[in-house]
Design an enzyme around this catalytic site. Structure first.
Site, PDB file in Angstrom:
ATOM      1  CD  GLU A 155      -4.736  15.645 -16.293  1.00 47.24           C
ATOM      2  OE1 GLU A 155      -3.585  15.240 -16.099  1.00 47.24           O
ATOM      3  OE2 GLU A 155      -5.406  15.339 -17.285  1.00 47.24           O
ATOM      4  CD  GLU A 185       5.564  15.245 -23.717  1.00 46.96           C
ATOM      5  OE1 GLU A 185       4.991  16.270 -23.313  1.00 46.96           O
ATOM      6  OE2 GLU A 185       4.951  14.184 -23.954  1.00 46.96           O
ATOM      7  CG  HIS A 205      -2.698   9.130 -25.199  1.00 50.08           C
ATOM      8  ND1 HIS A 205      -3.245   9.464 -23.978  1.00 50.08           N
ATOM      9  CD2 HIS A 205      -1.355   9.212 -25.040  1.00 50.08           C
ATOM     10  CE1 HIS A 205      -2.276   9.755 -23.136  1.00 50.08           C
ATOM     11  NE2 HIS A 205      -1.120   9.614 -23.752  1.00 50.08           N
ATOM     12  CG  ASN A 257      -2.634  15.423 -20.798  1.00 50.46           C
ATOM     13  OD1 ASN A 257      -1.588  14.789 -20.734  1.00 50.46           O
ATOM     14  ND2 ASN A 257      -3.527  15.413 -19.824  1.00 50.46           N
ATOM     15  CG  HIS A 263      -0.182  14.182 -24.354  1.00 49.16           C
ATOM     16  ND1 HIS A 263       0.499  15.331 -24.722  1.00 49.16           N
ATOM     17  CD2 HIS A 263       0.713  13.453 -23.632  1.00 49.16           C
ATOM     18  CE1 HIS A 263       1.728  15.293 -24.239  1.00 49.16           C
ATOM     19  NE2 HIS A 263       1.894  14.165 -23.574  1.00 49.16           N
ATOM     20  NE  ARG A 317      -0.292  16.418 -13.700  1.00 48.66           N
ATOM     21  CZ  ARG A 317       0.395  15.672 -12.865  1.00 48.66           C
ATOM     22  NH1 ARG A 317       0.204  15.802 -11.573  1.00 48.66           N
ATOM     23  NH2 ARG A 317       1.276  14.799 -13.304  1.00 48.66           N
ATOM     24  CE  LYS A 371       4.475  16.762 -15.464  1.00 50.79           C
ATOM     25  NZ  LYS A 371       4.507  15.509 -16.191  1.00 50.79           N
ATOM     26  CG  HIS A 409       4.499   9.535 -25.208  1.00 50.83           C
ATOM     27  ND1 HIS A 409       3.121   9.455 -25.211  1.00 50.83           N
ATOM     28  CD2 HIS A 409       4.803  10.649 -24.485  1.00 50.83           C
ATOM     29  CE1 HIS A 409       2.616  10.464 -24.508  1.00 50.83           C
ATOM     30  NE2 HIS A 409       3.607  11.203 -24.065  1.00 50.83           N
ATOM     31  CE  LYS A 411      -1.468  13.269 -15.265  1.00 51.17           C
ATOM     32  NZ  LYS A 411      -1.971  13.559 -16.623  1.00 51.17           N
ATOM     33  NE  ARG A 437      -4.041  -2.029   2.068  1.00 52.41           N
ATOM     34  CZ  ARG A 437      -3.934  -2.953   3.019  1.00 52.41           C
ATOM     35  NH1 ARG A 437      -3.068  -2.803   3.992  1.00 52.41           N
ATOM     36  NH2 ARG A 437      -4.720  -4.014   3.004  1.00 52.41           N
TER      37      ARG A 437
END
Lengths: 368, 368
Positions: free
Chosen positions: A234, A182, A249, A242, A245, A238, A224, A262, A140, A118
């Site tokens: 987000e 990026e 994606h 993206n 993206h 935030r 960032k 990517h 993330k 955990r």
């Protein structure tokens, strides 16, 4: 060495940037609480940096966990092998997981740290430009699902990020370019003067000029850190990170994970976002073309895969994490240096953007 | 209906306890933000309560996800089927996952909610006594690993817990007893007067007297909420909730998940903790026997499996999450109603506890 800070109350952490920080035992020691550490890396990075890092960690009980290399392995089976390694060597709750590698390693090692017993500590040691300027900062973590990228994961912050600029010496040029996608993104979404700087320094960056790389990484991480500090989970600003993206994606999913890097998919996806922003009347054709030329200068693809249909784009975008109550939100540019997240656009503009003739657009631009 | 509060700053949430709360559409609506909900349940519970809950949620788009029943299925494959269900029905970040069932369902649905798109809302609807008094409160979620129980998971708090006392009407007596093990635990660790109450009311509880059940659940949840509010991530006092669990987990792992019910293993494990506390001179033989008699009155096993060796106990306990830097910490009783977490005990007292003749001890007690 430069030090930045990501400001997230009790989850705040430093980012160290400089040549040789991977050999700084003092830096690592100040962020490790127990005697046990696990180094999660892959088959490409291990021969280059694993022994060096183990030497730096001579005072600890070190478990190396070497994974296969590539986005195609960013899945449950590989994650499970991290848990197997941790449990097999009896790592307890005070262990620290070190992520040595690119974005895939950072995402998986971070998610493993988030879930193991955990939650245990972890440190990001990104070795690719892409992970140094993007995925290692902000917490993330996650893995892919056959139905969508990064669909299973956690927001989980590291104890520290150590960015060794010398690790880029061994990075293949194609991956350096992918990282630059990026870097350019930060200029487009929130730092217009950075676009001027990038136009002047792109050649220096591609020839691995250390001063230029250090400045580009610092400016990217600072942007960032600012955005993440304002919106960790987000719920708002935030999402502007993206840019490109959602389209990107869709390209990655359709083509199969790992076929397009990517950063390459983000470059082509951002060209689509530039085109849509232009069609909405928010940026003019010169501004759109300036963005496209920067990606070209970085050695990146600026045309989406021609075999991919608008219907395929829509299908993949419908499961994007930015969909809320059925509404597809997109990151678009109000102007160069100012991104917005919006679902308030005419559907036919999105359709036209998906169906646009990008090869012709780029051919015109190259002939100017 | 009674309402308790778990106080965790921005992660605080209410616990509603009462007959028929599962039919209270208003209660559910106040904790659901979007239009989508997923109900995660299992093949045993679905025929009993799924339709009723779907009727209560008539205003939402509901995706039922029905899993096989049992601790043996608390693993990655089953978790993956929750993600498949959520992605297949295009659930977005604003979805709410409802966990309808016992502890296994709550742990898995909660962990799925923690990981799906890096975290969505969830609500606990526990239908077994064990989950009502223990696992549904406090935010521990996770799955088992072949090398250890609950080794992969997250601390993730629900939006609310709804405890319908009428759902115990359909609970098999063996599972009711298993739940009583955790109820007794609260008396032993922090509420000595509750032990008196339990001795007087055990028969009423086992005959499903609603007033007695409601009081037992309230006192148990209040104790748990107090402890969790003081120590969400189990850095201190929360570990006392694991009285009997280190020995108990070893029993569950050795016998195979699901052969002994969790509460049964905790009962036998707590008898071992009572015996060790007695051998340390902290409680006398009468106090130890009083604890054992309460478990017997609840219809629980009080003797660990006789085929299990001390070496097997040690092997499984070495991977317990309470091991820190190689030191095994145990929850023991300074007195009835006062638990401590300690690694400061003579090794030979632990060995003697593992090797003790429990059948003879219990036979003597039954002949008194």
């Amino acid at each position: 060495m430069q030090t930045l800070h990501v400001d997230l109350a009790e989850r705040s952490y430093p980012i160290y940037i400089g040549a040789g920080v991977l050999s700084r035992a003092d830096l690592l020691a100040s962020h490790i609480v127990g005697r046990q550490v696990a180094i999660v890396t892959n088959e490409t990075i291990a021969p280059l940096y694993l022994q060096k890092l183990q030497d730096t960690l001579a005072n600890y009980r070190v478990t190396p966990i070497v994974l296969p290399d590539g986005e195609a392995f960013k899945n449950w089976e590989t994650l499970q092998s991290i848990f197997d390694g941790l449990l097999g060597a009896r790592h307890d709750r005070r262990t620290t997981v070190l992520a040595l590698g690119g974005g895939v390693i950072g995402d998986m090692a971070g998610f493993a740290a988030a879930c193991y017993q955990r939650g245990v500590n972890f440190i990001q040691l990104p070795t690719t430009l892409l992970s140094q300027v993007d995925s290692s900062v902000g917490g993330k973590t996650g893995i892919n699902h056959p139905l969508g990228k990064n669909m299973v994961g956690a927001f989980y912050q590291p104890q520290a990020v150590l960015i060794d600029t010398r690790s880029l010496d061994t990075l293949p040029p194609r991956e350096l370019s992918a990282g630059l996608a990026e870097v350019i993104k930060y200029g487009l979404i929130c730092d217009a003067p950075f676009l001027d700087w990038l136009e002047e320094n792109m050649a220096a960056l591609r020839s691995l000029d250390q001063a230029a790389l250090t400045e580009a990484i610092e400016r990217s991480c600072a942007a960032k850190a600012r955005v993440v500090g304002a919106d960790e989970k987000e719920t708002g600003v935030r999402a502007t990170l993206n840019l490109g993206h959602t389209f990107g994606h869709a390209i990655e999913t359709q083509m199969g994970y790992g076929v397009w890097l990517h950063g390459e998919a983000v470059a082509a996806g951002t060209v689509m976002a530039l085109e849509m922003s232009h069609r909405l009347g928010w940026i003019n054709a010169d501004e759109r073309d300036r963005g496209i030329r920067l990606f070209q200068a970085a050695g990146l693809p600026v045309v989406p895969p021609q075999e991919m249909t608008p219907a395929q784009f829509m299908e993949h975008m419908a499961v994007d994490k930015k969909v809320l109550d059925g509404q597809l939100r997109l990151v678009l540019l109000r102007s160069l240096g100012e991104a917005v997240v919006t679902s308030d656009y005419p559907a036919d503009i999105l359709s036209a953007t998906l169906a646009a003739d990008y090869p012709a657009l780029v051919a015109r631009l190259n002939n100017q």
